[in-house]
Design an enzyme around this catalytic site. Sequence first.
Site: not given
Length: 419
Positions: A15, A95, A124, A176
């Site tokens: 990505d 994050r 996120d 993932s």
Amino acid sequence: MKKLRIAVAYSGGLDTSVMVKWLQEKYNAEIITVTGNLGQKKELVGLADKAYKSGAKKVYIQDLQKEFVEEYLWRSLKMGALYEHNYPMATSIGRPLLAKALVDVAKRERCTHIAHGCTGKGNDQVRFEIAAAALAPEIKVLAPLRDWEFKSREEEIDYCQKHHIPVAVTKESPYSIDENIWGTSIECGILEDPMAEPPADAYQRTVDPRHAPDKPTYVTIGFKEGIPVSLNGKPMDGVSLLHELNAIAGANGVGRLDLVENRLVGIKSREVYEAPAATVLHFAHRELERLVLDKETFQYKLKMAQDYATIIYNGLWFTPMRMAMDAFVDSTQRVVNGLVKVRLYKGNVDISGRTSPNSLYDMKLATYTNEDTFDHKASVGFIQIYGLPVRTFFRVNKHLLMKPKLVKKMVKKMVKRKK
Ligand code: ARG
């Protein structure tokens, strides 16, 4: 015309690799990638090369481990923050720090924009953007995954091949995976069925408890003001301690979690987590607090931890509320010193013993031997007064302790009598 400059949060995965090229083309922009090392095992070598090949003009790779452990993880540990009672939040706490690193580079590189690779249905994106809003409200955020044209991995891979972006030739994992020094989060594939037991290959860093050693492993953790400072008697910095404890606990199958979790955006998602060191440390820290905190503080902290966890989970790290809660907790941790010995055995962690110079445990009060100094007679008056409201209530409302059928009869009688 001056080119747009965008700082991109880059992981090296599919990505974010596509994202670098896509942003460069769409905005005719100069891309600066930023990768934070939060202690993930995934190889960071070769990452810079890959970023340049994807179209980056400049590449930053930063070791954020010490800051992550000391400014983020230790705070959540001292609070005892577990989201919905279980999840130690490796992803969630990472994050805001990644957002901070991104914003710092953006400022230094005079970028007007930052970009992240979060989807439009997760937590996120919220964590990233609220952190960025707190730290640099003037910087604009781009989130290509929310609005680009690609609908599948295959389309992204085609795009890479067209633009000579290296894609891993190894077979892609069906999961993932997000990983750092505090834990691993695993989603997607068969895990999307909450009734399906996670296959062995879903787990990344823990041994199947059934294959763990047949003898327990004992670990002693030393705490100073709520912070782990030694492992098995050896003083250690936080980063080394976590790496070592992750290995020891992981080898005993400790720290696996399988949860259905409430996301901030309202979705229920099935999450598999591995957090070996975090599980041991949360357990040991709480056991030490049982010994050294007064009753009121210990019980109040348990409740506060739930709110604090939700604040972290919901992306509200850089907020006055979180900071105020930290100030409270720091004040409670002045007495959280001592040693906790735990036993790791086939996926379990339990207590072996604890000791502290701040221990409130008083043998003379606790003992049932003739060493006892507790004034037993004082309890008579204590119970008399402590139980006064209870006695008063049930003197008036005796019927509430009876079976429903009898209550009906009683009430009828009472009503009749009144008439
Ligand atoms: N549900 C977890 C959280 O919000 C983990 C998210 C995992 N992300 C990932 N890319 N696998 O904190």
